[in-house]
Design an enzyme around this catalytic site. Structure first.
Site, short mmCIF file in Angstrom:
data_model
loop_
_atom_site.label_atom_id
_atom_site.label_comp_id
_atom_site.label_asym_id
_atom_site.label_seq_id
_atom_site.Cartn_x
_atom_site.Cartn_y
_atom_site.Cartn_z
N LYS A 1 48.60 35.26 50.19
CA LYS A 1 49.10 35.37 48.81
C LYS A 1 48.72 36.76 48.27
O LYS A 1 47.55 37.04 48.04
CB LYS A 1 48.48 34.30 47.91
CG LYS A 1 49.22 34.26 46.56
CD LYS A 1 48.39 33.77 45.41
CE LYS A 1 47.44 34.78 44.84
NZ LYS A 1 48.07 35.95 44.20
N GLU B 1 35.37 40.34 50.04
CA GLU B 1 35.27 41.79 49.77
C GLU B 1 35.46 41.95 48.28
O GLU B 1 36.58 41.93 47.78
CB GLU B 1 36.36 42.54 50.53
CG GLU B 1 36.32 42.40 52.04
CD GLU B 1 35.20 43.21 52.68
OE1 GLU B 1 34.52 43.99 51.97
OE2 GLU B 1 34.99 43.04 53.89
N CYS C 1 37.67 49.90 44.97
CA CYS C 1 36.40 49.16 44.89
C CYS C 1 35.20 50.05 45.20
O CYS C 1 34.09 49.76 44.78
CB CYS C 1 36.45 47.99 45.87
SG CYS C 1 36.87 48.53 47.51
N GLU D 1 32.52 47.64 36.38
CA GLU D 1 33.46 48.51 37.09
C GLU D 1 34.53 49.01 36.10
O GLU D 1 35.21 48.19 35.50
CB GLU D 1 34.16 47.62 38.11
CG GLU D 1 34.23 48.11 39.50
CD GLU D 1 34.96 47.09 40.38
OE1 GLU D 1 35.18 45.93 40.01
OE2 GLU D 1 35.29 47.48 41.50
P1 NAP Z 1 41.35 39.62 41.28
O1 NAP Z 1 41.80 39.38 39.88
O2 NAP Z 1 40.14 38.93 41.76
O3 NAP Z 1 42.61 39.28 42.20
C1 NAP Z 1 42.59 39.34 43.59
C2 NAP Z 1 43.54 38.31 44.17
O4 NAP Z 1 43.11 36.99 43.81
C3 NAP Z 1 44.96 38.44 43.63
O5 NAP Z 1 45.86 38.03 44.62
C4 NAP Z 1 44.95 37.44 42.48
O6 NAP Z 1 46.21 37.02 42.09
C5 NAP Z 1 44.13 36.33 43.09
N1 NAP Z 1 43.53 35.46 42.11
C6 NAP Z 1 43.24 35.72 40.81
N2 NAP Z 1 42.64 34.64 40.25
C7 NAP Z 1 42.55 33.70 41.21
C8 NAP Z 1 42.02 32.37 41.25
N3 NAP Z 1 41.44 31.83 40.18
N4 NAP Z 1 42.09 31.68 42.40
C9 NAP Z 1 42.65 32.24 43.48
N5 NAP Z 1 43.17 33.48 43.52
C10 NAP Z 1 43.12 34.20 42.39
O7 NAP Z 1 41.10 41.16 41.54
P2 NAP Z 1 42.05 42.37 41.18
O8 NAP Z 1 41.89 42.71 39.75
O9 NAP Z 1 43.41 42.14 41.68
O10 NAP Z 1 41.44 43.52 42.10
C11 NAP Z 1 40.44 44.36 41.65
C12 NAP Z 1 39.09 43.92 42.18
O11 NAP Z 1 39.12 43.89 43.60
C13 NAP Z 1 38.00 44.89 41.81
O12 NAP Z 1 36.85 44.21 41.42
C14 NAP Z 1 37.77 45.64 43.12
O13 NAP Z 1 36.49 46.21 43.24
C15 NAP Z 1 38.00 44.57 44.13
N6 NAP Z 1 38.30 45.15 45.44
C16 NAP Z 1 37.36 45.03 46.42
C17 NAP Z 1 37.59 45.58 47.66
C18 NAP Z 1 36.59 45.45 48.77
O14 NAP Z 1 36.94 45.72 49.91
N7 NAP Z 1 35.37 45.04 48.49
C19 NAP Z 1 38.80 46.28 47.92
C20 NAP Z 1 39.74 46.37 46.88
C21 NAP Z 1 39.46 45.80 45.64
P3 NAP Z 1 46.88 37.70 40.77
O15 NAP Z 1 46.94 39.16 41.02
O16 NAP Z 1 48.21 37.11 40.72
O17 NAP Z 1 45.99 37.37 39.63
#
Ligand code: NAP
Length: 495
Positions: free
Chosen positions: A184, A262, A296, A397
């Site tokens: 997804k 991650e 990230c 962040e």
């Molecule tokens: P996010 O809101 O956690 O979303 C990530 C994924 O999870 C998206 O597909 C999102 O769908 C889905 N999602 C959201 N709420 C969910 C729930 N309650 N249950 C299941 N899935 C759910 O994160 P983001 O804002 O897209 O990404 C930014 C974050 O990712 C930052 O904190 C960044 O540091 C982190 N990141 C970490 C790495 C690493 O390798 N450690 C790499 C890249 C990014 P929707 O988009 O449709 O909400």
């Protein structure tokens, strides 16, 4: 720009889920509009799926699993190589799709395609090296063997900031190991994931081995819940925020799935008094402004020794003020739009809070809207001086093009501050003192340390964090193990 007007190979622009080798709408026939972050305008629509679609994907992946795990590693490697070849050959098309829905400059998007493809190639090569062991028997007449087996169906949940690379570095090792995948992508960037699935189909990956289900933010939790509850899904591999990572850990507790998480970071970037200042500025520019600061591993807290603070700030401000803000497809753009307006609001909140608490604004500090950067989501590359730990950006962040400079006076003090966060993904430091390099590298509590280097990501290296930045590693030989179960076989009666 609309998706159809951007001259991309038309069969890569998919507006349906890919389940069991079939392109299809969501069962509820609901739709989600994909938006160009530069203009805020709709560019395509994809299914707004729900739990029923997620279950269909699980069924397809489960049905495909027995045959797929029974193939030879060499066979899987060959198909992954075919996928790799097609991704590389489609670089221009994929880069345009990434830029259109995510907003990063086209040159960076091309870089992401190469980066994502490198994981597919790497795991094609690693597939054939999932070795087991023969252990010297502790009892006569026994043979003690260890074999590695695929875990089963893997659910991959990916963020919007690297829509191609994050999916590639999950799906490729899973498929190489003999697992099947249900994925997804994020609401903001589903088109890239669907294009990647189309190329997997073209490469000949069997139906059901790679499935993609798209959903809106409102339906994300409901869709993924169907995977969390299903005991056929044996592993969740997730990249995203720490808050959602924790929800997934809680949600999968009843079926005790294996997890790779991650998660978010709050990377410190330390410039010691003995650093090569010019190299440190360049390293920070590379680490901080890739993807407009939406990574990230983006340095969130930049600690500069008092003795070199003034000179470092001077050189940095000159570089940052010269960055060109504009749409992804405009040649020369270096900072595209932020992913959406919520992101801009968070950046504005951090900058306002920092200035109210005594930070000095050295450049930038406000949204940009002009004839080139015409949409609502552009933010000026910003440098704040004299940051302190009472400011929100010290603990959260920012995920945007904002550098906050903190002054420090001793190694002991700066390492303590660097580690004073629940996160532990990446850290950077610049120094030319060999003893200090060893000392500080050991004391930093992160999964990755950049030493006199601002760009460390590679398919050959383990990527991942500690503490609340999660667990599990992607890339390298460690990345394959995340998708394998270790089985011990004890054969007796051989005496
Ligand atoms: P996010 O809101 O956690 O979303 C990530 C994924 O999870 C998206 O597909 C999102 O769908 C889905 N999602 C959201 N709420 C969910 C729930 N309650 N249950 C299941 N899935 C759910 O994160 P983001 O804002 O897209 O990404 C930014 C974050 O990712 C930052 O904190 C960044 O540091 C982190 N990141 C970490 C790495 C690493 O390798 N450690 C790499 C890249 C990014 P929707 O988009 O449709 O909400």
């Amino acid at each position: 720009m609309s998706a159809s007007s951007m001259q991309v190979r038309s069969d890569l622009l998919r507006e349906q889920n890919f389940i069991g080798g079939v392109w299809r709408n969501a069962r509820e026939d609901a739709w989600l509009e994909v938006v160009d972050p530069a203009s805020g305008k709709g560019i395509a629509r994809v299914p707004d799926s729900g739990a029923a679609d997620a279950r269909d994907a699980t069924r397809a992946a489960s049905e495909a699993l027995p045959a797929w795990r029974a193939t030879t590693a060499r066979y899987r490697a060959q198909l992954l190589k075919q996928w790799h070849v097609r991704i590389v050959a489609s670089t221009e098309d994929l880069a345009k799709i990434i830029s259109l829905e995510q907003g990063k400059p086209l040159g960076e998007a091309r870089g992401e395609v190469a980066y994502g493809a490198s994981y597919v190639e790497w795991f094609a090569e690693e597939a054939v090296r999932a070795y087991g062991d023969i252990i010297p028997a502790v009892v006569a007449g026994r043979r003690m063997m260890v074999v590695k087996e695929p875990l089963g169906v893997v659910a991959a949940i990916t963020p919007w900031n690297f829509p191609l690379a994050m999916l590639a570095r999950k799906a490729a090792p899973a498929l190489a190991a003999g697992c099947t995948v249900v994925a997804k992508p994020a609401e903001d960037t589903p088109l890239t994931a669907l294009a990647l699935a189309r190329l997997a189909e073209e490469a000949g990956l069997p139906a059901g081995t790679m499935n993609v289900v798209t959903a809106s933010r409102a339906n994300a939790a409901g869709t993924v819940a169907a995977w969390l509850a299903d005991s056929r899904v044996r592993k969740i591999t997730f990249t995203g925020s720490t808050a959602v990572g924790k929800e997934l850990a809680r949600g999968s507790a009843d079926t005790l799935k294996k997890l790779s998480l991650e998660l978010g970071g709050n990377a410190p970037f330390i410039v010691f008094e003995d650093a090569d200042i010019k190299a440190a500025v360049e390293g920070l520019m590379r680490a901080k402004f890739r993807n407009g600061g939406q990574t990230c591993v983006s340095p969130n807290r930049v600690y500069v020794h008092d003795a070199v603070y003034k000179e470092f700030a001077r050189q940095l401000v000159a570089r940052v003020a010269a960055l060109r803000v504009g749409p992804a497809n405009l040649p020369g753009s270096e900072i595209g739009p932020m992913i959406n307006f919520r992101a801009v609001e968070k950046i504005e909140r951090h900058v306002r809070d920092a200035v109210a608490r005594g930070a000095t604004l050295l450049t930038g500090g406000q949204p940009v809207q002009n004839e080139i950067a015409a949409g609502p989501n552009y933010y000026a590359p910003t440098v704040l001086g004299e940051a302190t730990h009472s400011m929100a950006l010290a603990s959260e962040e920012t995920f945007g093009p904002v550098v906050a400079l903190f002054r420090f006076r001793s190694e002991e003090e700066v390492v303590r501050h660097a580690n004073d966060t629940p996160y532990g993904l990446a850290a950077y430091f610049y120094s030319r003192d060999v003893s200090r390099i060893c000392r500080v590298a050991e004391r930093l509590e992160t999964g990755i340390v950049g030493i006199n280097e601002g760009a460390f990501a590679s398919e050959a290296a383990p990527f991942g964090g500690i503490k609340e930045s999660g667990y599990g590693r992607e890339g390298s030989r460690y990345g394959l193990d995340e998708f394998l179960a270790t089985k011990y076989l004890c054969q007796g009666g051989l005496a």
